[in-house]
Design a protein around this motif. Structure first.
Motif, PDB file in Angstrom:
ATOM      1  N   ARG A  33       0.819  -1.216   0.000  1.00 40.86           N
ATOM      2  CA  ARG A  33       0.000   0.000   0.000  1.00 40.86           C
ATOM      3  C   ARG A  33       0.854   1.268   0.000  1.00 40.86           C
TER       4      ARG A  33
ATOM      5  N   LEU B  64      -3.089  -3.491  -4.046  1.00 42.79           N
ATOM      6  CA  LEU B  64      -2.705  -2.118  -3.749  1.00 42.79           C
ATOM      7  C   LEU B  64      -3.685  -1.437  -2.795  1.00 42.79           C
ATOM      8  N   ARG B  65      -4.909  -1.964  -2.693  1.00 44.34           N
ATOM      9  CA  ARG B  65      -5.900  -1.366  -1.789  1.00 44.34           C
ATOM     10  C   ARG B  65      -6.327  -2.338  -0.694  1.00 44.34           C
TER      11      ARG B  65
END
Length: 345
Positions: A108, A151-152
């Protein structure tokens, strides 16, 4: 139709689809506790997957809002992907081993393009041809970085501590650290009598560590920029033996189906990897880069038919096996080679 399986003793599994993946689905397990239902894994972050998860809970007379907690076996997106949305809807806590939580945080917080730069460097170092690396360079140059999974991903708010019982009211669920597939993979031992009276010591939520018909991917998992070289295959083989000694009555994996005889399956996997290492030694009679080794290894289809992303996974697995051979003193890097080649000794 939503596919829900009852395993008895307040345990169910829900089939949550993985988009565009031959595995088909993740088995998300629902565990009844005195404070409300707890999920073991959640599935991929995709609208169709969310719909199946909520539909499956509905078939049990539950809503997402009732979920008390989420226990994650490992950080991969087909297991952890929907955790954040479950927490948003319910206020549930999310628990994960610290080593995998660290991966989530790094992913992240990484600067855009860090992962593509790392992949380009790694693939070049193991001998990947320029035509394979070129699409990664193009994606980096075009700024196409935010399409990568993870990524989230939600940052967990509880730590799974190896050897300890999780804080689940009315249940005995003990964490067993099983690195190999990921650095922080855990299996979860439900230390309760089997509801159908099967002989053995409880049941095991095995995540991807122990599957009935698949050998999980064992690749590299050090961090970009980290000098220390890990030994994921060595970690995995040690973890397998640890699980084999538990003597559980039944295994509830995250893919395929529940099965008994965990010790027998462990023996099969130990034999499989020993045979694979022996086969690689034969290939390394002449010096090869990890990429050349991957080209010559046996996969579920010919190398020419393996897509780009899967080749990255394959060469990572080849390098993990080479590292094990080097650590065992059965192979060594050839001094002065670039990209590096390895040979049997």
């Amino acid at each position: 139709m939503t596919q829900v399986t009852e395993h008895g003793g307040g345990v169910w599994s829900l089939r949550v689809p993985i988009p565009d993946n031959p595995l088909g689905h993740t088995l998300v397990h629902v565990l009844d506790t005195d404070r409300g239902p707890v999920l073991v894994d959640t599935g991929w972050d995709d609208p169709a997957s969310w719909a199946e998860l909520t539909s499956g809970l509905g078939a049990l007379g539950l809503s997402v809002q009732e979920i008390h907690g989420v226990v994650i076996t490992h950080h991969h997106p087909d297991h952890h992907g929907l955790s954040g949305r479950v927490r948003e809807e319910s206020g549930a806590w999310i628990a994960m081993h610290a080593a995998d939580t660290a991966v989530v945080r790094r992913t992240r917080e990484a600067e855009p393009g860090t992962w593509l730069d790392y992949m380009t460097q790694k693939l070049t170092a193991v001998g990947a041809p320029e035509e394979h690396v070129a699409p990664l360079r193009a994606a980096r140059a075009a700024g196409r970085m935010r399409t990568l999974p993870g990524l989230r991903s939600a940052v967990p708010d509880r730590e799974i501590v190896p050897g300890e019982l999780l804080d689940l009211a009315g249940r005995r669920l003990r964490a067993i650290w099983t690195p190999g597939h990921t650095p922080g993979h855990v299996c979860l031992h439900l230390e309760e009598q089997h509801p159908a009276g099967l002989p053995g010591h409880g049941r095991l939520f095995s995540g991807d560590h122990l599957l009935p018909g698949i050998s999980p991917h064992i690749g590299l998992y050090e961090n970009p920029g980290e000098a220390h070289e890990t030994d994921p295959l060595g970690d995995y083989l040690d973890s397998l033996e640890r699980i084999g000694r538990l003597g559980v009555a039944e295994v509830l994996p995250a893919h395929q189906y529940a099965f008994a005889d965990a010790a027998g399956r462990v023996d099969e996997l130990l034999t499989h990897h020993e045979e694979r290492l022996t086969g690689l030694l034969a290939l390394l009679a002449a010096p090869l880069t990890p990429w050349q080794l991957a080209e010559r290894m046996e996969w579920n289809r010919p190398w020419a038919e393996i897509p780009h992303g899967s080749r990255n996974i394959a060469v990572s697995e080849a390098e993990a096996h080479v590292r094990r051979l080097v650590k065992l003193g059965r192979a060594e890097a050839v001094t002065g080679t670039d990209p590096v080649t390895y040979v049997a000794v």
